[in-house]
Design a protein around this motif. Structure first.
Motif, PDB file in Angstrom:
ATOM      1  N   LEU A 125       0.879  -1.174   0.000  1.00 43.45           N
ATOM      2  CA  LEU A 125       0.000   0.000   0.000  1.00 43.45           C
ATOM      3  C   LEU A 125       0.917   1.226   0.000  1.00 43.45           C
ATOM      4  CD1 LEU A 125      -2.656  -1.169   2.623  1.00 43.45           C
ATOM      5  CD2 LEU A 125      -2.775  -1.352   0.119  1.00 43.45           C
ATOM      6  N   ASN A 126       1.081   1.830  -1.168  1.00 43.08           N
ATOM      7  CA  ASN A 126       2.072   2.893  -1.366  1.00 43.08           C
ATOM      8  C   ASN A 126       1.372   4.235  -1.506  1.00 43.08           C
ATOM      9  OD1 ASN A 126       4.294   0.874  -1.702  1.00 43.08           O
ATOM     10  ND2 ASN A 126       3.087   0.319  -3.487  1.00 43.08           N
ATOM     11  N   PHE A 127       1.756   5.181  -0.654  1.00 33.80           N
ATOM     12  CA  PHE A 127       1.037   6.456  -0.565  1.00 33.80           C
ATOM     13  C   PHE A 127       1.965   7.658  -0.687  1.00 33.80           C
ATOM     14  CE2 PHE A 127      -1.351   3.493   2.207  1.00 33.80           C
ATOM     15  CZ  PHE A 127      -2.652   3.663   1.743  1.00 33.80           C
ATOM     16  N   HIS A 128       1.360   8.767  -1.111  1.00 33.66           N
ATOM     17  CA  HIS A 128       1.862  10.103  -0.773  1.00 33.66           C
ATOM     18  C   HIS A 128       0.960  10.584   0.368  1.00 33.66           C
ATOM     19  CE1 HIS A 128       3.294   9.797  -5.003  1.00 33.66           C
ATOM     20  NE2 HIS A 128       4.348  10.405  -4.487  1.00 33.66           N
ATOM     21  N   ALA A 129       1.550  11.090   1.425  1.00 37.35           N
ATOM     22  CA  ALA A 129       0.774  11.461   2.611  1.00 37.35           C
ATOM     23  C   ALA A 129      -0.321  12.462   2.286  1.00 37.35           C
ATOM     24  CB  ALA A 129       1.711  12.025   3.684  1.00 37.35           C
ATOM     25  N   SER A 130      -0.062  13.357   1.338  1.00 38.88           N
ATOM     26  CA  SER A 130      -1.036  14.416   1.037  1.00 38.88           C
ATOM     27  C   SER A 130      -2.359  13.833   0.545  1.00 38.88           C
ATOM     28  CB  SER A 130      -0.462  15.388   0.000  1.00 38.88           C
ATOM     29  OG  SER A 130      -0.024  14.680  -1.137  1.00 38.88           O
ATOM     30  N   TRP A 131      -2.314  12.673  -0.129  1.00 39.94           N
ATOM     31  CA  TRP A 131      -3.564  12.061  -0.594  1.00 39.94           C
ATOM     32  C   TRP A 131      -4.380  11.569   0.604  1.00 39.94           C
ATOM     33  CZ3 TRP A 131      -5.952   7.255  -0.328  1.00 39.94           C
ATOM     34  CH2 TRP A 131      -7.045   7.060  -1.174  1.00 39.94           C
ATOM     35  N   LEU A 132      -3.728  10.910   1.542  1.00 43.81           N
ATOM     36  CA  LEU A 132      -4.451  10.413   2.719  1.00 43.81           C
ATOM     37  C   LEU A 132      -5.015  11.566   3.543  1.00 43.81           C
ATOM     38  CD1 LEU A 132      -2.469   7.399   4.249  1.00 43.81           C
ATOM     39  CD2 LEU A 132      -4.833   7.413   3.454  1.00 43.81           C
ATOM     40  N   LYS A 133      -4.328  12.703   3.498  1.00 44.78           N
ATOM     41  CA  LYS A 133      -4.789  13.857   4.283  1.00 44.78           C
ATOM     42  C   LYS A 133      -5.825  14.689   3.533  1.00 44.78           C
ATOM     43  CE  LYS A 133      -2.554  15.959   7.326  1.00 44.78           C
ATOM     44  NZ  LYS A 133      -1.714  16.783   8.185  1.00 44.78           N
ATOM     45  N   SER A 134      -5.976  14.436   2.229  1.00 42.67           N
ATOM     46  CA  SER A 134      -6.883  15.265   1.433  1.00 42.67           C
ATOM     47  C   SER A 134      -8.337  15.063   1.851  1.00 42.67           C
ATOM     48  CB  SER A 134      -6.714  14.962  -0.059  1.00 42.67           C
ATOM     49  OG  SER A 134      -7.131  13.631  -0.347  1.00 42.67           O
ATOM     50  N   LYS A 135      -8.664  13.878   2.372  1.00 40.56           N
ATOM     51  CA  LYS A 135     -10.016  13.626   2.888  1.00 40.56           C
ATOM     52  C   LYS A 135      -9.894  12.836   4.184  1.00 40.56           C
ATOM     53  CE  LYS A 135     -12.672  13.639  -1.434  1.00 40.56           C
ATOM     54  NZ  LYS A 135     -13.506  12.838  -2.361  1.00 40.56           N
ATOM     55  N   LYS A 136     -10.536  13.331   5.212  1.00 43.07           N
ATOM     56  CA  LYS A 136     -10.468  12.672   6.520  1.00 43.07           C
ATOM     57  C   LYS A 136     -10.927  11.221   6.430  1.00 43.07           C
ATOM     58  CE  LYS A 136     -11.960  13.312  11.315  1.00 43.07           C
ATOM     59  NZ  LYS A 136     -13.001  13.894  12.179  1.00 43.07           N
ATOM     60  N   GLU A 137     -11.892  10.959   5.543  1.00 40.30           N
ATOM     61  CA  GLU A 137     -12.443   9.603   5.455  1.00 40.30           C
ATOM     62  C   GLU A 137     -11.413   8.612   4.922  1.00 40.30           C
ATOM     63  OE1 GLU A 137     -15.588   9.407   2.256  1.00 40.30           O
ATOM     64  OE2 GLU A 137     -15.141  11.552   2.150  1.00 40.30           O
ATOM     65  N   TYR A 138     -10.419   9.083   4.130  1.00 42.33           N
ATOM     66  CA  TYR A 138      -9.381   8.170   3.655  1.00 42.33           C
ATOM     67  C   TYR A 138      -8.542   7.652   4.830  1.00 42.33           C
ATOM     68  CZ  TYR A 138     -10.227   9.840  -1.151  1.00 42.33           C
ATOM     69  OH  TYR A 138     -10.781  10.156  -2.362  1.00 42.33           O
ATOM     70  N   ARG A 139      -8.134   8.589   5.704  1.00 46.68           N
ATOM     71  CA  ARG A 139      -7.331   8.206   6.870  1.00 46.68           C
ATOM     72  C   ARG A 139      -8.139   7.258   7.757  1.00 46.68           C
ATOM     73  NH1 ARG A 139      -4.541  12.290  11.173  1.00 46.68           N
ATOM     74  NH2 ARG A 139      -4.767  13.701   9.431  1.00 46.68           N
ATOM     75  N   GLU A 140      -9.386   7.602   7.988  1.00 48.85           N
ATOM     76  CA  GLU A 140     -10.229   6.774   8.860  1.00 48.85           C
ATOM     77  C   GLU A 140     -10.416   5.372   8.274  1.00 48.85           C
ATOM     78  OE1 GLU A 140     -13.698   9.211   9.068  1.00 48.85           O
ATOM     79  OE2 GLU A 140     -12.944  10.454  10.732  1.00 48.85           O
ATOM     80  N   GLU A 141     -10.563   5.307   6.967  1.00 49.19           N
ATOM     81  CA  GLU A 141     -10.785   4.009   6.313  1.00 49.19           C
ATOM     82  C   GLU A 141      -9.530   3.139   6.387  1.00 49.19           C
ATOM     83  OE1 GLU A 141     -13.431   1.497   5.168  1.00 49.19           O
ATOM     84  OE2 GLU A 141     -14.057   3.594   5.147  1.00 49.19           O
ATOM     85  N   LEU A 142      -8.357   3.765   6.237  1.00 48.22           N
ATOM     86  CA  LEU A 142      -7.104   3.007   6.336  1.00 48.22           C
ATOM     87  C   LEU A 142      -6.927   2.437   7.744  1.00 48.22           C
ATOM     88  CD1 LEU A 142      -4.406   1.992   5.200  1.00 48.22           C
ATOM     89  CD2 LEU A 142      -3.395   4.205   5.852  1.00 48.22           C
ATOM     90  N   ILE A 143      -7.187   3.266   8.751  1.00 48.97           N
ATOM     91  CA  ILE A 143      -7.053   2.805  10.140  1.00 48.97           C
ATOM     92  C   ILE A 143      -8.057   1.703  10.440  1.00 48.97           C
ATOM     93  CG2 ILE A 143      -7.381   3.530  12.548  1.00 48.97           C
ATOM     94  CD1 ILE A 143      -6.046   6.217  11.722  1.00 48.97           C
ATOM     95  N   LYS A 144      -9.267   1.857   9.944  1.00 46.45           N
ATOM     96  CA  LYS A 144     -10.294   0.828  10.122  1.00 46.45           C
ATOM     97  C   LYS A 144      -9.839  -0.497   9.493  1.00 46.45           C
ATOM     98  CE  LYS A 144     -15.141   0.132   8.694  1.00 46.45           C
ATOM     99  NZ  LYS A 144     -16.221   0.786   7.923  1.00 46.45           N
ATOM    100  N   PHE A 145      -9.253  -0.416   8.303  1.00 49.55           N
ATOM    101  CA  PHE A 145      -8.745  -1.608   7.611  1.00 49.55           C
ATOM    102  C   PHE A 145      -7.626  -2.267   8.423  1.00 49.55           C
ATOM    103  CE2 PHE A 145      -5.412  -3.219   4.699  1.00 49.55           C
ATOM    104  CZ  PHE A 145      -6.083  -4.296   4.149  1.00 49.55           C
ATOM    105  N   ILE A 146      -6.682  -1.445   8.913  1.00 45.52           N
ATOM    106  CA  ILE A 146      -5.562  -1.992   9.702  1.00 45.52           C
ATOM    107  C   ILE A 146      -6.102  -2.743  10.913  1.00 45.52           C
ATOM    108  CG2 ILE A 146      -3.597  -1.368  11.167  1.00 45.52           C
ATOM    109  CD1 ILE A 146      -3.087   1.002   9.223  1.00 45.52           C
ATOM    110  N   GLU A 147      -7.032  -2.117  11.630  1.00 46.09           N
ATOM    111  CA  GLU A 147      -7.544  -2.740  12.860  1.00 46.09           C
ATOM    112  C   GLU A 147      -8.331  -4.015  12.550  1.00 46.09           C
ATOM    113  OE1 GLU A 147      -9.465   0.532  14.879  1.00 46.09           O
ATOM    114  OE2 GLU A 147      -7.556   1.161  15.790  1.00 46.09           O
ATOM    115  N   GLU A 148      -9.027  -3.994  11.431  1.00 41.31           N
ATOM    116  CA  GLU A 148      -9.777  -5.185  10.995  1.00 41.31           C
ATOM    117  C   GLU A 148      -8.814  -6.341  10.699  1.00 41.31           C
ATOM    118  OE1 GLU A 148     -12.132  -5.729   6.958  1.00 41.31           O
ATOM    119  OE2 GLU A 148     -12.941  -4.066   8.133  1.00 41.31           O
TER     120      GLU A 148
END
Length: 534
Positions: A421-444
């Motif tokens: 899963l390769n990112f530029h941080a700015s994309w994950l920060k561009s929408k709060k829901e992206y960050r939340e979805e990634l964390i939700k996936f990790i915890e799952e």
């Protein structure tokens, strides 16, 4: 950065736009082109796009296939760049008056009877030249054809095909198609490794994101904290923050010193260019992030513009262990990382096609493209994407979540090759829901007992010593810096305001827990101690 990501997203649409079967119709001004397809396609590479006409809006090109010509059309507002072989903003494309890439003279490598004495090969003009002089970076044929057939498939001095009798772990790993599991372990006994990587500068714009994802509370099934890999570029990086990421057990790798935005600089870079960029960037990180344990061993090329054999010769000489820039096209079964002693097991995909053709003692942490189809049951043909943020059709957290789970299942239910899963941080920060979805996936994923979020180095360590799931709790290579506590090395880093003659007119802040250098470190002066112009 947001505009760069947007551009990447648009560029990825190039083949998605409708690579449809295309039957060339009769055109009065050109005669019957149906009869000329054989002529059009003779000696033309299968992956080369060309125009049938320079009329029109510069958006349509075709390529040759076994069933005829296939056409693609760039999205509105873009044009096809014949030189770069991709869609780009129309104002930036200067090749609309050209139908095809210039043809180069090729050497005569395959003949029924030998043309040249043993140990020599024929140039395009019939001249005989020593075989080892072909594809060495400088022309030796009078027509320069010895440097025009140097791909992974054509280089006369290319690496041999995988030979598992000669290639054994821990130092060498290869397989015919790249899908074999190390140690021939049954897939159900293989840990599903996931690598989260970030490209670019580490600074105030993204430190909070990294602290949110890697909060110290999320643990792999072996009880150790989840880890990421950071490919760090120099300009605007806060080295005290890099030092703390390293202290916490994350992997620090290099993403270049200058991050020049000229793609050809990387594709056609010399040995010395790659040395200055990557070894120079490592020197800066080691010095100003105080990383003294020799752990910076990975490289990723800016824009994933692989530098061919020159890049990998430099890496071997400088003891870089792995590259993470080569992409593998979306396939039914993903590819495991491999060493480059033998020929790479997949087509040279991605930007400018300058993959290493020779044998190199370097690991390739191949980037398997992600399947970005919103509904995987719907069989539309969309190309994969290597960076998550280049999956331009992902516009919501819900779509992002589906992408993550679908691609996890693609790896988990086949050969369990590491999922990148390769990112530029700015994309994950561009929408709060992206960050939340990634964390939700990790915890799952962490609820399972067979999924591990690891660094690139940890993937190599497992591959060098393949260990079944039931023995992983005691896998020592993954126990180092298992559960890090404590405070950063310094709470108030030096904010050094610096200049350099290499960047006239700019004053840049260098944040470091170490002493401020005299100058802002740059390509001719990576230590910042100053340099002589004599």
């Amino acid at each position: 950065m947001a505009s760069v990501i947007k551009l990447l997203g648009v560029l990825c649409l190039v083949v998605a736009i409708a690579e449809a079967d295309f039957r060339v119709k009769r055109q009065d001004e050109d005669g019957d082109l149906e009869d000329n397809i054989d002529d059009l396609c003779k000696d033309r590479p299968a992956d080369e796009y060309f125009r049938l006409s320079t009329d029109g809006d510069c958006r349509e090109v075709v390529r040759c296939t076994r069933s005829g010509l296939k056409q693609i059309t760039c999205p509105s507002g873009l044009a096809f760049d014949i030189e770069k072989q991709t869609c780009d903003w129309k104002a930036k494309v200067t090749t609309c008056d050209k139908k095809e890439k210039p043809r180069k003279v090729l050497p005569i490598l395959k003949t029924d009877e030998p043309i040249c004495p043993e140990g020599k090969l024929s140039c395009g003009n019939g001249e005989c030249v020593d075989k080892e002089l072909f594809c060495n970076g400088k022309p030796d044929c009078k027509d320069e054809s010895d440097e025009n057939a140097c791909t992974v498939d054509l280089d006369p001095n290319r690496a041999p095909d995988c030979d598992t009798t000669q290639c054994a772990l821990p130092d060498c790993f290869c397989s015919a198609d790249g899908t074999r599991i190390p140690g021939n372990i049954e897939p159900q006994q293989v840990p599903q490794m996931i690598t989260i990587t970030f490209n670019g500068a580490v600074n105030v714009d993204n430190i909070d994101l990294y602290e949110d994802i890697f909060n110290g509370q999320r643990q792999n099934p072996n009880g150790c904290q989840i880890r990421g890999t950071f490919f760090v570029s120099h300009k605007y990086t806060n080295y005290s923050a890099v030092q703390d990421l390293h202290r916490k057990g994350h992997e620090i790798s290099v993403f270049s010193l200058t991050h020049k935005d000229d793609p050809n600089y990387w594709t056609q870079g010399t040995y010395d260019d790659w040395l200055a960029e990557m070894a120079g960037a490592r020197l800066i990180i080691e010095r100003f992030a105080n990383i003294t344990d020799g752990s910076i061993i990975g490289v990723r090329a800016p824009y994933l513009r692989v530098g061919g054999n020159k890049q990998f010769e430099m890496m071997a000489d400088q003891f870089f262990v792995y590259d993470a820039s080569i992409t593998a096209s979306l396939g039914r079964v993903p590819i495991w990382p491999y060493t480059l002693y033998f020929r790479m097991p997949h087509k040279c995909n991605g930007n400018a096609h300058n993959c290493p053709s020779r044998s190199h003692p370097v690991w390739e942490m191949v980037m398997n493209e992600l399947d970005r189809r919103d509904d995987p049951t719907f069989d539309e043909s969309l190309p994969g994407c290597h960076m998550v943020d280049s999956c331009s059709n992902i516009q919501s957290g819900e779509q992002f979540g589906r992408l993550l789970r679908h691609n996890f299942n693609r790896h988990y239910n086949t050969n369990r090759a590491p999922l990148g899963l390769n990112f530029h941080a700015s994309w994950l920060k561009s929408k709060k829901e992206y960050r939340e979805e990634l964390i939700k996936f990790i915890e799952e994923m962490l609820v399972r007992n067979d999924v591990f979020f690891v660094t690139m180095l940890q993937v190599i360590q497992w591959m060098q010593n393949p260990t079944e799931l039931n023995a992983l709790r005691d896998f020592q290579e993954w126990k180092e810096k298992c559960d890090v506590k404590g405070q950063p090395y310094c709470s108030l880093p030096n904010a050094c305001p610096l200049t350099t003659r290499e960047l006239p007119g700019e004053t840049l802040r260098l944040f470091t827990c170490m002493e401020c250098p005299n100058n802002y470190p740059w390509i001719l002066d990576p230590t910042g101690d100053g340099f002589s112009t004599k």
